[in-house]
Design an enzyme around this catalytic site. Structure first.
Site, PDB file in Angstrom:
ATOM      1  N   GLU A  60       0.831  -1.223   0.000  1.00  0.00           N
ATOM      2  CA  GLU A  60       0.000   0.000   0.000  1.00  0.00           C
ATOM      3  C   GLU A  60       0.859   1.264   0.000  1.00  0.00           C
ATOM      4  O   GLU A  60       0.398   2.334   0.413  1.00  0.00           O
ATOM      5  CB  GLU A  60      -0.947   0.010   1.215  1.00  0.00           C
ATOM      6  CG  GLU A  60      -1.946  -1.136   1.277  1.00  0.00           C
ATOM      7  CD  GLU A  60      -3.026  -1.122   0.190  1.00  0.00           C
ATOM      8  OE1 GLU A  60      -3.034  -0.201  -0.647  1.00  0.00           O
ATOM      9  OE2 GLU A  60      -3.847  -2.062   0.197  1.00  0.00           O
TER      10      GLU A  60
ATOM     11  N   HIS B  94     -12.957  -3.364   3.053  1.00  0.00           N
ATOM     12  CA  HIS B  94     -11.514  -3.637   3.237  1.00  0.00           C
ATOM     13  C   HIS B  94     -10.971  -3.124   4.566  1.00  0.00           C
ATOM     14  O   HIS B  94     -10.354  -3.883   5.311  1.00  0.00           O
ATOM     15  CB  HIS B  94     -10.752  -3.037   2.037  1.00  0.00           C
ATOM     16  CG  HIS B  94      -9.267  -3.224   2.080  1.00  0.00           C
ATOM     17  ND1 HIS B  94      -8.488  -3.198   0.950  1.00  0.00           N
ATOM     18  CD2 HIS B  94      -8.398  -3.428   3.106  1.00  0.00           C
ATOM     19  CE1 HIS B  94      -7.222  -3.398   1.283  1.00  0.00           C
ATOM     20  NE2 HIS B  94      -7.150  -3.532   2.584  1.00  0.00           N
TER      21      HIS B  94
HETATM   22  O1  2HA Z   1      -0.610  -5.170   3.778  1.00  0.00           O
HETATM   23  O2  2HA Z   1      -3.501  -4.592   4.229  1.00  0.00           O
HETATM   24  O3  2HA Z   1      -4.284  -3.682   1.914  1.00  0.00           O
HETATM   25  C1  2HA Z   1      -1.716  -5.881   3.387  1.00  0.00           C
HETATM   26  C2  2HA Z   1      -2.884  -4.994   3.254  1.00  0.00           C
HETATM   27  C3  2HA Z   1      -3.253  -4.592   1.907  1.00  0.00           C
HETATM   28 ZN    ZN Z   2      -5.462  -3.782   3.731  1.00  0.00          ZN
END
Ligand code: 2HA
Ligand code: ZN
Length: 268
Positions: free
Chosen positions: A111, A207
């Protein structure tokens, strides 16, 4: 440097113990104050320059402590040099290289676009006082993005403000709602950075959440309060829904009492 490692150990362990960081979920970055640069001047860089996906002049020459891709936050307290590293951007903000950590071989979080693009915005908006950015997967915030129809920034913020009376004090600018975008993408990075220019929290639908602050405690605290509110909200929904809630006038009175500048648009 030791103190920064201690801070990231504490934050990552807290995230893992709360169940916000299953497997390799979640990631943390901390822009370093110049007083910490000296420590790395004794170390040789451990990679060549790698091109950033876009030029970021706002953070040119800056250094960051960043969790590693594929690494588990729960392991940082045991092996910081394996699970965390330090990266440096070049003066123009066109490239970055690794200075320390990610042992024996590794790279910063997947990220990274969200982290670095957000650091550009939060550095600017805070007049260089904000240094911390966290992304994580708290259950109740994620569940809320499934449970409530037609969520957007205003309705999500209002729901959280109403679910816990401290929320409007902790995030008076609200929480940006970002409809699902592919994890790790530049599109997600751009949407998140844009959110961070206005607010200190952004929810990624299905998410997780991102938060920023002057330090890791402040970024963590904002997420913690939002997650608590989301949990209360879900519990209320589970017992048949709210029979009463905080009125706009009460929310405004709380904000005024604590001298918080609220995003008035949330009430429209
Ligand atoms: O690092 O959280 O969004 C793994 C995550 C990806
Ligand atoms: Zn994540």
């Amino acid at each position: 440097m030791e103190i920064l490692i201690d801070e990231i150990k504490k934050t990552s362990s807290d995230m893992a113990r709360r169940g916000w960081a299953e497997s390799n979920g979640g990631n943390i970055s901390l822009r370093l104050k110049e007083e910490y640069y000296e420590y790395f001047n004794e170390h040789k860089p451990i990679s060549d320059w790698m091109k950033l996906p876009e030029t970021m002049p706002e953070i040119g020459g800056d250094r960051f402590l960043v969790t590693g891709t594929g690494r588990y936050l729960r392991n940082i307290e045991l092996f910081p040099e394996k699970n965390v590293g330090v990266i440096e951007t070049d003066k123009k903000g066109e490239a970055y290289r690794l200075l320390w950590g990610y042992k024996p071989k590794g790279a910063p979080t997947s990220e990274l676009p969200s982290h670095l693009l957000s650091h550009c915005r939060i550095k600017e908006k805070s007049d260089n006082k904000m240094f911390a950015f966290i992304h994580t997967h708290p259950n109740s915030v994620i569940a809320l993005t499934y449970a409530v129809a037609n969520l957007e920034t205003k309705s999500l913020t209002k729901l959280l403000w109403q679910s816990h009376a401290e929320c409007i004090v902790v995030f008076p600018q609200g929480v940006e709602f970002i409809p699902w975008v592919m994890a790790g993408s530049m599109d997600l990075g751009k949407a998140t950075a844009s959110a961070m220019s206005r607010r200190n929290l952004a929810v990624w639908q299905y998410h997780g959440i991102c938060g920023c602050g002057r330090n890791l405690d402040e970024a963590f605290g904002r997420i913690d309060v939002a997650e608590k509110a989301a949990e209360i909200c879900l519990r209320v929904m589970a017992v048949g829904g709210a029979k009463q809630t905080l009125a706009d006038e009460q929310l405004k009175a709380i904000a005024a009492n604590f001298n918080c500048t609220v995003d008035e648009e949330i009430f429209e």
